[in-house]
Scaffold this motif. Structure first.
Motif, PDB file in Angstrom:
ATOM      1  N   PHE A   6      37.038  47.156  43.922  1.00  0.00           N
ATOM      2  CA  PHE A   6      37.086  45.693  43.865  1.00  0.00           C
ATOM      3  C   PHE A   6      38.440  45.197  44.351  1.00  0.00           C
ATOM      4  O   PHE A   6      38.520  44.282  45.171  1.00  0.00           O
ATOM      5  CB  PHE A   6      36.818  45.191  42.434  1.00  0.00           C
ATOM      6  CG  PHE A   6      37.014  43.711  42.272  1.00  0.00           C
ATOM      7  CD1 PHE A   6      36.004  42.830  42.631  1.00  0.00           C
ATOM      8  CD2 PHE A   6      38.195  43.185  41.769  1.00  0.00           C
ATOM      9  CE1 PHE A   6      36.174  41.453  42.501  1.00  0.00           C
ATOM     10  CE2 PHE A   6      38.376  41.827  41.633  1.00  0.00           C
ATOM     11  CZ  PHE A   6      37.367  40.961  41.999  1.00  0.00           C
ATOM     12  N   ALA A   7      39.518  45.808  43.855  1.00  0.00           N
ATOM     13  CA  ALA A   7      40.866  45.393  44.259  1.00  0.00           C
ATOM     14  C   ALA A   7      41.066  45.571  45.762  1.00  0.00           C
ATOM     15  O   ALA A   7      41.654  44.714  46.416  1.00  0.00           O
ATOM     16  CB  ALA A   7      41.908  46.179  43.478  1.00  0.00           C
ATOM     17  N   ASP A   8      40.553  46.686  46.288  1.00  0.00           N
ATOM     18  CA  ASP A   8      40.683  46.928  47.724  1.00  0.00           C
ATOM     19  C   ASP A   8      39.924  45.896  48.546  1.00  0.00           C
ATOM     20  O   ASP A   8      40.434  45.392  49.553  1.00  0.00           O
ATOM     21  CB  ASP A   8      40.170  48.325  48.083  1.00  0.00           C
ATOM     22  CG  ASP A   8      41.047  49.435  47.545  1.00  0.00           C
ATOM     23  OD1 ASP A   8      42.226  49.166  47.202  1.00  0.00           O
ATOM     24  OD2 ASP A   8      40.548  50.576  47.456  1.00  0.00           O
ATOM     25  N   SER A  13      42.013  38.316  48.564  1.00  0.00           N
ATOM     26  CA  SER A  13      41.558  36.930  48.583  1.00  0.00           C
ATOM     27  C   SER A  13      41.657  36.246  47.221  1.00  0.00           C
ATOM     28  O   SER A  13      41.303  35.064  47.100  1.00  0.00           O
ATOM     29  CB  SER A  13      40.103  36.863  49.074  1.00  0.00           C
ATOM     30  OG  SER A  13      39.231  37.458  48.126  1.00  0.00           O
ATOM     31  N   LEU A  14      42.147  36.953  46.208  1.00  0.00           N
ATOM     32  CA  LEU A  14      42.230  36.363  44.871  1.00  0.00           C
ATOM     33  C   LEU A  14      43.371  35.361  44.788  1.00  0.00           C
ATOM     34  O   LEU A  14      44.422  35.541  45.402  1.00  0.00           O
ATOM     35  CB  LEU A  14      42.425  37.455  43.813  1.00  0.00           C
ATOM     36  CG  LEU A  14      41.283  38.451  43.646  1.00  0.00           C
ATOM     37  CD1 LEU A  14      41.655  39.507  42.613  1.00  0.00           C
ATOM     38  CD2 LEU A  14      39.981  37.760  43.276  1.00  0.00           C
ATOM     39  N   THR A  15      43.152  34.334  43.975  1.00  0.00           N
ATOM     40  CA  THR A  15      44.194  33.337  43.726  1.00  0.00           C
ATOM     41  C   THR A  15      45.210  33.915  42.747  1.00  0.00           C
ATOM     42  O   THR A  15      44.972  34.945  42.111  1.00  0.00           O
ATOM     43  CB  THR A  15      43.593  32.065  43.114  1.00  0.00           C
ATOM     44  OG1 THR A  15      43.090  32.371  41.802  1.00  0.00           O
ATOM     45  CG2 THR A  15      42.480  31.476  43.981  1.00  0.00           C
ATOM     46  N   ALA A  16      46.319  33.235  42.586  1.00  0.00           N
ATOM     47  CA  ALA A  16      47.341  33.667  41.625  1.00  0.00           C
ATOM     48  C   ALA A  16      46.753  33.709  40.216  1.00  0.00           C
ATOM     49  O   ALA A  16      47.029  34.643  39.448  1.00  0.00           O
ATOM     50  CB  ALA A  16      48.543  32.735  41.685  1.00  0.00           C
ATOM     51  N   ILE A  51      36.161  33.159  36.075  1.00  0.00           N
ATOM     52  CA  ILE A  51      35.609  33.224  37.428  1.00  0.00           C
ATOM     53  C   ILE A  51      35.816  34.634  37.983  1.00  0.00           C
ATOM     54  O   ILE A  51      34.943  35.192  38.641  1.00  0.00           O
ATOM     55  CB  ILE A  51      36.272  32.167  38.334  1.00  0.00           C
ATOM     56  CG1 ILE A  51      35.824  30.770  37.896  1.00  0.00           C
ATOM     57  CG2 ILE A  51      35.944  32.411  39.803  1.00  0.00           C
ATOM     58  CD1 ILE A  51      36.567  29.636  38.581  1.00  0.00           C
ATOM     59  N   LEU A  52      36.969  35.219  37.676  1.00  0.00           N
ATOM     60  CA  LEU A  52      37.246  36.579  38.133  1.00  0.00           C
ATOM     61  C   LEU A  52      36.196  37.558  37.606  1.00  0.00           C
ATOM     62  O   LEU A  52      35.701  38.396  38.355  1.00  0.00           O
ATOM     63  CB  LEU A  52      38.633  37.033  37.690  1.00  0.00           C
ATOM     64  CG  LEU A  52      38.916  38.499  38.020  1.00  0.00           C
ATOM     65  CD1 LEU A  52      39.147  38.681  39.512  1.00  0.00           C
ATOM     66  CD2 LEU A  52      40.079  39.022  37.215  1.00  0.00           C
TER      67      LEU A  52
END
Length: 73
Positions: A6-8, A13-16, A51-52
Protein backbone atom coordinates in the motif's frame (compact mmCIF):
# COMPACT_ATOMS: atom_id res chain seq x y z
CA UNK A 1 1.77 -7.93 3.38
CA UNK A 2 -0.76 -5.14 3.04
CA UNK A 3 0.76 -1.95 4.37
CA UNK A 4 4.10 -2.26 2.56
CA UNK A 5 2.56 -2.68 -0.89
CA UNK A 6 0.00 0.00 0.00
CA UNK A 7 2.77 2.44 0.95
CA UNK A 8 4.62 1.69 -2.28
CA UNK A 9 1.56 2.07 -4.50
CA UNK A 10 -0.47 4.77 -2.76
CA UNK A 11 1.93 6.43 -0.33
CA UNK A 12 3.21 9.10 -2.72
CA UNK A 13 -0.32 10.41 -3.25
CA UNK A 14 -1.31 10.61 0.43
CA UNK A 15 -1.98 13.97 2.05
CA UNK A 16 -0.09 15.11 5.14
CA UNK A 17 -3.14 14.23 7.25
CA UNK A 18 -3.31 10.75 5.72
CA UNK A 19 0.42 10.25 6.29
CA UNK A 20 -0.10 11.14 9.96
CA UNK A 21 -2.94 8.61 10.16
CA UNK A 22 -0.74 6.01 8.46
CA UNK A 23 2.03 6.63 10.96
CA UNK A 24 -0.46 6.20 13.82
CA UNK A 25 -1.56 2.86 12.35
CA UNK A 26 2.05 1.71 12.05
CA UNK A 27 2.44 2.47 15.76
CA UNK A 28 -0.13 -0.14 16.73
CA UNK A 29 1.32 -2.93 18.85
CA UNK A 30 -1.01 -5.69 17.72
CA UNK A 31 -0.61 -6.54 14.03
CA UNK A 32 -3.43 -9.09 14.20
CA UNK A 33 -5.84 -6.46 15.47
CA UNK A 34 -4.72 -4.00 12.80
CA UNK A 35 -5.32 -6.66 10.15
CA UNK A 36 -8.79 -7.30 11.62
CA UNK A 37 -9.58 -3.58 11.30
CA UNK A 38 -8.42 -3.58 7.68
CA UNK A 39 -10.40 -6.69 6.76
CA UNK A 40 -13.45 -5.53 8.69
CA UNK A 41 -13.60 -8.54 11.00
CA UNK A 42 -13.29 -6.09 13.90
CA UNK A 43 -14.43 -2.49 14.06
CA UNK A 44 -11.60 0.01 14.04
CA UNK A 45 -11.62 2.52 16.90
CA UNK A 46 -13.05 5.88 15.84
CA UNK A 47 -9.62 7.52 15.69
CA UNK A 48 -8.55 4.99 13.06
CA UNK A 49 -11.79 4.93 11.09
CA UNK A 50 -10.51 7.49 8.61
CA UNK A 51 -10.43 8.15 4.89
CA UNK A 52 -7.02 6.48 4.97
CA UNK A 53 -8.52 3.29 6.42
CA UNK A 54 -10.99 3.26 3.53
CA UNK A 55 -8.12 3.61 1.07
CA UNK A 56 -6.25 0.75 2.74
CA UNK A 57 -9.37 -1.44 2.63
CA UNK A 58 -9.93 -0.63 -1.04
CA UNK A 59 -6.30 -1.40 -1.82
CA UNK A 60 -6.48 -4.66 0.13
CA UNK A 61 -9.61 -5.74 -1.72
CA UNK A 62 -8.14 -4.85 -5.12
CA UNK A 63 -4.74 -6.34 -4.27
CA UNK A 64 -6.26 -9.65 -3.14
CA UNK A 65 -8.58 -9.77 -6.16
CA UNK A 66 -5.61 -9.20 -8.46
CA UNK A 67 -3.57 -11.91 -6.71
CA UNK A 68 -6.46 -14.37 -7.03
CA UNK A 69 -6.86 -13.53 -10.72
CA UNK A 70 -3.14 -14.20 -11.15
CA UNK A 71 -3.63 -17.67 -9.70
CA UNK A 72 -2.65 -17.15 -6.06
CA UNK A 73 -5.08 -18.70 -3.59
Amino acid sequence: MVLGPFADAVGPSLTAEELDAFEALLGQDDDHQLYAWITGTEAAPPEHETILMGKIRDFMRDHVAHAVNEGIG
